[in-house]
Write a protein that holds these residues in place. Structure first.
Motif, PDB file in Angstrom:
ATOM      1  N   GLN A 145      40.666  25.304  34.243  1.00  0.00           N
ATOM      2  CA  GLN A 145      40.109  26.379  35.067  1.00  0.00           C
ATOM      3  C   GLN A 145      39.583  27.540  34.224  1.00  0.00           C
ATOM      4  O   GLN A 145      38.594  28.159  34.570  1.00  0.00           O
ATOM      5  N   ARG A 146      40.172  27.798  33.087  1.00  0.00           N
ATOM      6  CA  ARG A 146      39.710  28.899  32.233  1.00  0.00           C
ATOM      7  C   ARG A 146      38.312  28.624  31.663  1.00  0.00           C
ATOM      8  O   ARG A 146      37.632  29.540  31.204  1.00  0.00           O
ATOM      9  N   ASP A 147      37.871  27.350  31.683  1.00  0.00           N
ATOM     10  CA  ASP A 147      36.552  26.988  31.159  1.00  0.00           C
ATOM     11  C   ASP A 147      35.481  26.886  32.251  1.00  0.00           C
ATOM     12  O   ASP A 147      34.326  26.587  31.961  1.00  0.00           O
ATOM     13  N   TRP A 148      35.867  27.105  33.489  1.00  0.00           N
ATOM     14  CA  TRP A 148      34.883  27.084  34.570  1.00  0.00           C
ATOM     15  C   TRP A 148      33.914  28.252  34.385  1.00  0.00           C
ATOM     16  O   TRP A 148      34.265  29.296  33.842  1.00  0.00           O
ATOM     17  N   CYS A 149      32.704  28.084  34.863  1.00  0.00           N
ATOM     18  CA  CYS A 149      31.734  29.170  34.818  1.00  0.00           C
ATOM     19  C   CYS A 149      30.907  29.152  36.098  1.00  0.00           C
ATOM     20  O   CYS A 149      30.923  28.191  36.858  1.00  0.00           O
ATOM     21  N   SER A 150      30.203  30.221  36.310  1.00  0.00           N
ATOM     22  CA  SER A 150      29.381  30.364  37.503  1.00  0.00           C
ATOM     23  C   SER A 150      27.917  30.422  37.102  1.00  0.00           C
ATOM     24  O   SER A 150      27.556  31.114  36.154  1.00  0.00           O
ATOM     25  N   VAL A 151      27.074  29.672  37.825  1.00  0.00           N
ATOM     26  CA  VAL A 151      25.637  29.662  37.547  1.00  0.00           C
ATOM     27  C   VAL A 151      24.874  29.841  38.857  1.00  0.00           C
ATOM     28  O   VAL A 151      25.386  29.556  39.936  1.00  0.00           O
ATOM     29  N   ASP A 152      23.656  30.326  38.742  1.00  0.00           N
ATOM     30  CA  ASP A 152      22.754  30.402  39.886  1.00  0.00           C
ATOM     31  C   ASP A 152      21.779  29.227  39.773  1.00  0.00           C
ATOM     32  O   ASP A 152      21.335  28.892  38.678  1.00  0.00           O
TER      33      ASP A 152
END
Length: 88
Positions: free
Chosen positions: A22-29
């Protein structure tokens, strides 16, 4: 064209994706834009006509991305072969 902000990336970008910590998750558009459907004009469009259609579509995508203040643009060509617009 569809703009989808805040898509969470939670799987690896590998041949067999796995869920990341989970610490490596990221958010993109994400901006989604369908390939032009030129198959209905089969045989009536010159190569230069198809190129112009793609250039106009690309310009619209770039303008949209600039309007959303995106920092990185990744382009993927998908589905163009069945629409008769695959690049040569």
């Amino acid at each position: 064209m569809i703009y989808t902000p805040g898509v969470t990336v939670l799987k690896s970008d590998t041949i067999s994706p796995v869920t990341l910590d989970q610490r490596d998750w990221c958010s993109v558009d994400v901006v989604t834009c369908a390939a032009p459907n030129t198959s209905r004009y089969k045989g009536r469009l010159k190569s230069s006509d198809i190129q112009k259609i793609f250039e106009e579509r690309f310009e619209r995508v770039v303008l949209a991305v600039l309007g959303f203040f995106c920092e990185v643009l990744v382009l993927e060509l998908s589905g163009a072969e069945r629409l008769g617009t695959a690049p040569v």
